[in-house]
Design a protein around this motif. Structure first.
Motif, short mmCIF file in Angstrom:
data_model
loop_
_atom_site.label_atom_id
_atom_site.label_comp_id
_atom_site.label_asym_id
_atom_site.label_seq_id
_atom_site.Cartn_x
_atom_site.Cartn_y
_atom_site.Cartn_z
N GLY A 198 0.82 -1.20 0.00
CA GLY A 198 0.00 0.00 0.00
C GLY A 198 0.85 1.24 0.00
O GLY A 198 2.02 1.21 -0.40
N HIS A 199 0.29 2.36 0.46
CA HIS A 199 1.02 3.60 0.49
C HIS A 199 0.54 4.44 1.66
O HIS A 199 -0.52 4.22 2.23
CB HIS A 199 0.85 4.37 -0.83
N GLY A 200 1.40 5.39 2.04
CA GLY A 200 1.07 6.25 3.16
C GLY A 200 2.10 7.34 3.31
O GLY A 200 2.96 7.53 2.45
N LYS A 201 2.04 8.08 4.42
CA LYS A 201 2.95 9.20 4.66
C LYS A 201 3.47 9.16 6.09
O LYS A 201 2.78 8.72 7.01
CB LYS A 201 2.23 10.54 4.42
N THR A 202 4.71 9.63 6.25
CA THR A 202 5.24 9.98 7.56
C THR A 202 5.66 11.45 7.46
O THR A 202 6.71 11.76 6.89
CB THR A 202 6.45 9.10 7.93
N GLY A 203 4.82 12.30 7.95
CA GLY A 203 5.03 13.73 7.77
C GLY A 203 4.84 14.09 6.30
O GLY A 203 3.83 13.77 5.69
N SER A 204 5.85 14.72 5.73
CA SER A 204 5.77 15.11 4.31
C SER A 204 6.38 14.06 3.39
O SER A 204 6.36 14.21 2.17
CB SER A 204 6.49 16.45 4.11
N ILE A 205 6.95 12.99 3.98
CA ILE A 205 7.61 11.95 3.19
C ILE A 205 6.58 10.88 2.83
O ILE A 205 5.86 10.37 3.71
CB ILE A 205 8.78 11.33 3.96
N GLN A 206 6.53 10.54 1.56
CA GLN A 206 5.54 9.59 1.07
C GLN A 206 6.17 8.21 0.86
O GLN A 206 7.32 8.11 0.45
CB GLN A 206 4.94 10.11 -0.23
N HIS A 207 5.39 7.18 1.15
CA HIS A 207 5.88 5.81 1.07
C HIS A 207 4.95 4.97 0.20
O HIS A 207 3.73 5.13 0.23
CB HIS A 207 5.92 5.17 2.47
N SER A 208 5.56 4.10 -0.56
CA SER A 208 4.83 3.04 -1.25
C SER A 208 5.52 1.75 -0.85
O SER A 208 6.67 1.52 -1.21
CB SER A 208 4.89 3.25 -2.77
N PHE A 209 4.84 0.91 -0.11
CA PHE A 209 5.53 -0.18 0.58
C PHE A 209 4.93 -1.54 0.23
O PHE A 209 3.81 -1.67 -0.27
CB PHE A 209 5.44 0.01 2.10
N ALA A 210 5.72 -2.56 0.49
CA ALA A 210 5.26 -3.95 0.40
C ALA A 210 6.08 -4.75 1.39
O ALA A 210 7.31 -4.58 1.49
CB ALA A 210 5.44 -4.51 -1.00
N THR A 211 5.41 -5.60 2.12
CA THR A 211 6.10 -6.47 3.06
C THR A 211 5.40 -7.81 3.08
O THR A 211 4.23 -7.92 2.67
CB THR A 211 6.12 -5.84 4.47
N GLY A 212 6.10 -8.83 3.52
CA GLY A 212 5.47 -10.14 3.51
C GLY A 212 6.37 -11.23 4.05
O GLY A 212 7.51 -10.99 4.46
N PHE A 213 5.82 -12.42 4.05
CA PHE A 213 6.60 -13.59 4.46
C PHE A 213 6.18 -14.78 3.61
O PHE A 213 5.11 -14.78 2.99
CB PHE A 213 6.41 -13.89 5.96
N GLU A 214 7.05 -15.77 3.59
CA GLU A 214 6.84 -16.92 2.71
C GLU A 214 7.35 -18.19 3.38
O GLU A 214 8.41 -18.17 4.02
CB GLU A 214 7.57 -16.69 1.38
#
Length: 867
Positions: A450-466
């Motif tokens: 997904g995506h989000g923000k920390t202050g003015s910094i924008q993130h597009s992230f993915a995390t997982g396990f297998e």
């Protein structure tokens, strides 16, 4: 022609376009929305029927995408509108139903609406979509070399196998071998065997096989160390094969292709919207063909792949599919090299050839050195996938995938063995290579993106396990005849020395009694082979002694049901993030941890039965920084790594560190680190993407044989190079897909026992051409007529760049031609002429023994229908 979908991610720049939220809960598009794909994002649509211009304007307002109608004369086409909770792709399909129009994503922010292309069976085609959620930026902004082969390129080039599809990407060659997967798919990416780094729908698929393309939506080719994304291995790169999933629409498409070299192929692909919540899809293929320019070599296969889609409410989707492929081939024995070790005969037979320079000896390109009644290769592949996607919040998706697959490979074929020096006397020893094996894989993968923000910094992230478990069983056939003691073995024959008169026992591998029954049919004539010879199978009625047998033996193969076994368990966790500090500066970082646990057990018939376990804890990463002088361009630099532990290939390919001994069991993983810098630029109004990159990869802990003949992980190798590519439309009618790769791949420390110590230092990698290029181009002469083709080539490839006994195949350039004519929106005739000049060249160069020849000229006609 189908349009290019350069990227499937939806992206807009903050200062350029950012629509406000709407009353129906439509998505707010911003810079970090790049990561979420149309297939993952739903909207509530309430667009009434109207003209295409009116509906396109409403879609623009709802989605934030720019809808461009290619010509004003299409603006008045009536559209049925769009109603319901749908993804963007589903909304476009609904809006264009029965309009004879197509929607093509020409950039992340732009959709082109044009007449339905001849090769499109549905209104919206995902051709170049980045499927894996691990890619947290659009293709334009990813700090790595990544090429996507869309379905349209696969179809237009007439590709029927993965090997054929990969010819459109420079820098990829194919390896040969003696065991494991000698005549199957062994792609080398940037000089590294990547068979074990092949993925299907984002999950490793290690089973040895020759892969079909009838069920593929696209192929993602990642170059450079990809351990952060792929896990173990992937030192040169990886392949991800995206299969066809069910869609919420009804359609029917089919092809029938006759061609030269007895080529016949048929395929069908159909989808059905069963209810508002359930949709199905079924596609299949059947093919039977010879190989152009090669006698007796044959390919036969059939397969089918059903899929279902369940929409379980507005936010939950379940995809399931099953894949089944059966093959029945007569494999190619190859051609011998012209410089084997010389062994003088004692029977007085005249020598007819002198040693050559190390390239294959082609007496006649049609010569088949196998035994037609014995040689075969059968494969069976069955896989099943279940995938659940849940939209947790706007743009945040939780996905869980489980796949179980089983692959069986069964072959006996006559490898042309040049190691015995028979070719100097006009003879060829037909060495029987054989194996039957089974591999099953069970993988569960969970991703949160997904995506989000920390202050003015924008993130597009993915995390997982297998979590995965892979199991492989490898066994053999019992081949040869029974000797006087009743033991099955390659026999010896009594030969009289013409100089001394002494009788000497000589192995059948040296062709002591020539060809035919006298020599047990183990050998054939170099210039006039006899493929219809019988072969000596295992029987109880006939013994082969040191004298020639008095009667032929029944053709019989006996399986040895005593397999060795390897089981590999892997537990992995990973995370990726594209961080946008300001509009012009972003970074993409990723890290992955794998706990790798593998155990090898010898066959139960071995004395003693041995077991070798190995455990590795692998940490790999990728860090890249991108600067964007303009929205359409990214200048980047990156560092990435990979690690290849012992037993990586599960015995399914050539593995220099297979855990079959206590020495290999204790070796540390090979480690590769790569730096890359490059530029990606969208051109021609974002219709094409041009890329250029410099890279250098260094590998340590390479397994080598030291001067004292011991094995150690102290070798090193280095690959430096340049990679250029362009994908997309350079004009409204002209599509281009291609590139050029330069590689300077050197073995820095390759060891060597005794006097050979250091002999190969500074020599070139095997299976790594210095230059390779690929250009596939199509032009729309009219709306109905498309013409094009391709030029593909590579420089000299070494099986072994030995200064004393090199093995190599020469460079080549090959030309293909293509044309298609669309009679109406439903019927099209396509013509392909491959290898127009009937070029004799080689696809695979083994370290010793033989090289595999490429097919000759072949023509095909294809009738495409779609409704």
């Amino acid at each position: 022609m189908s349009g290019l979908r350069a990227e499937a991610a939806i992206s807009t720049d903050k200062d350029d376009h950012k629509p406000e939220p709407n009353a129906n809960g439509g998505r707010v598009y911003d810079e970090v929305a790049d990561q979420t794909r149309p297939s993952q994002t739903v909207h509530t649509f309430n667009i009434p029927p109207g003209t295409l211009a009116e509906v396109a304007a409403a879609l623009e307002k709802e989605t934030g995408l720019r809808m461009v109608i290619s010509s004003k004369r299409y603006a008045g086409v009536q559209s049925p509108g769009v109603q319901g909770v749908l993804t963007i792709e589903e909304a476009l399909t609904a809006a264009l139903k029965d309009t004879s129009m197509a929607a093509n994503f020409v950039s992340p922010e732009r959709v082109s609406l044009d007449l339905l292309g001849a090769d499109q069976s549905v209104s919206v085609v995902a051709t170049s979509e980045l499927i894996s959620p691990k890619y947290t930026a659009p293709l334009r902004d990813l700090p790595q070399t990544l090429t996507i082969i869309p379905q349209a390129i696969i179809e237009n080039t007439g590709s029927t196998t993965l090997v054929e599809a990969l010819r459109t990407v420079p820098g990829i060659t194919f390896g040969a071998g003696e065991g494991g997967n000698p005549v199957g798919d062994r792609p080398y990416i940037r000089g590294v065997d990547s068979q074990s780094s092949t993925f299907v729908d984002g999950m490793r698929d290690i089973g040895a096989q020759s892969r079909e393309v009838f069920n593929l939506e696209s192929v993602e080719v990642s170059k450079g160390p990809s351990g952060g994304f792929a896990g173990r291995g992937a030192a040169g790169g990886s392949l991800n094969l995206n299969t066809k999933m069910a869609r919420r629409e009804s359609f029917l498409a089919g092809t029938f292709s006759p061609g030269t070299a007895n080529f016949f192929r048929g395929s069908a692909d159909g989808g059905l919207k069963l209810t508002n919540s359930i949709a199905g899809r079924l596609n299949g293929v059947w093919q039977d063909s010879d190989t152009a320019g090669r006698d007796y070599v044959r390919n036969g296969r059939y397969g089918f792949a059903p899929a279902l889609l369940f929409n379980l409410g507005h936010r939950v989707r379940l995809n399931t599919n099953y894949y089944h492929l059966m093959t029945n081939d007569v494999p190619d024995p190859g051609m011998p090299y012209n410089n084997p070790t010389f062994f003088a005969r004692i029977d007085g037979r005249a020598r007819t050839l002198q040693a050559g320079d190390g390239q294959p000896l082609v007496v006649n390109r049609n010569n088949f050195y196998g035994i037609n009644s014995r040689d075969f290769r059968n494969e069976k592949v069955k896989t099943a996938l279940g995938r659940v996607e849940v939209d947790l919040t706007e743009g945040v998706v939780l996905r869980n995938s489980y796949r179980f697959g089983k692959s069986n490979q069964d072959y006996v074929y006559s490898m042309v063995d040049d190691s015995q020096g028979n070719i100097y006397y006009g003879l060829v020893y037909r060495r029987a290579q054989q194996r039957f094996s089974a591999v099953d894989t069970s993988i569960n993968q969970t991703d949160l993106s997904g995506h989000g923000k920390t202050g003015s910094i924008q993130h597009s992230f993915a995390t997982g396990f297998e979590f995965s478990r892979e199991r492989g069983w490898n066994s053999t056939y019992t081949l040869g005849g029974r000797n006087s003691a009743g033991v099955v073995a390659i026999p010896t024959y009594t030969v009289r020395n013409v100089a001394t008169g002494a009788a000497t026992a000589v192995s059948a591998t040296r062709c002591p009694l020539g060809t035919g029954a006298a020599g047990g049919y183990y050998c054939t004539d170099l210039t006039n082979p006899t493929p219809d010879d019988p072969f000596y199978g295992v029987t109880s009625a006939t013994n082969l002694t040191t004298a020639a047998p008095s009667a032929p033996v029944t053709n019989t193969l006996v399986k040895n049901f005593a397999p060795n076994k390897q089981v590999t368990g892997t537990r992995s966790v990973y995370g990726f993030d594209t961080i946008r500090f300001i509009k012009q500066l972003q970074a993409t970082v990723g890290i992955r941890y794998d706990h790798y646990d593998s155990v090898y057990r010898s066959a139960l018939t071995a004395v003693p039965v041995t077991t070798f376990p190995t455990i590795s804890n692998l940490v790999n990463y990728q860090v890249g920084v991108g600067y964007k002088p303009v929205t359409a361009a990214t200048i980047y630099g990156s560092v990435s790594s990979s690690a290849t532990p012992p037993g990586n290939s599960l015995g399914q390919g050539q593995d220099p560190s297979a855990i079959t001994s206590a020495v290999n069991q204790a070796l540390p993983p090979e480690k590769t680190r790569s730096v890359e810098g490059g530029v990606k630029w969208e051109l021609f109004g974002a219709k094409a993407l041009a890329t250029g990159a410099y890279f250098q990869s260094n590998t340590e802990n390479v397994r080598i044989t030291q001067a004292d003949s011991t094995i150690a992980a102290v070798g090193t190798r280095r690959n430096r190079g340049l990679d250029f590519g362009i994908t997309g439309y350079v004009s409204r009618k002209w599509q281009l897909f291609g590139g050029y790769t330069f590689m300077n791949a050197i073995l820095l420390n390759s060891g060597g026992a005794g006097a050979a110590a250091g002999l190969m230092d500074g020599r070139r990698f095997p299976n790594t051409p210095e230059h390779s290029f690929s250009v596939t181009s199509y032009y729309s002469v009219t709306h109905k007529l498309n013409l094009g083709g391709g030029i593909y080539g590579a420089g000299k490839v070494f099986g072994a760049d030995s200064p004393t006994a090199p093995k190599w195949v020469p460079g080549y350039a090959r030309v293909d031609l293509y044309g298609s004519y669309r009679f109406n929106p439903h019927v099209e005739l396509q013509a392909n002429l491959q290898n127009v000049g009937d070029k004799t060249y080689f696809l695979q160069a083994y370290t010793t023994h033989y090289a595999q020849m490429a097919p000759g000229r072949q023509g095909r006609l294809t009738l495409n229908v779609h409704f």
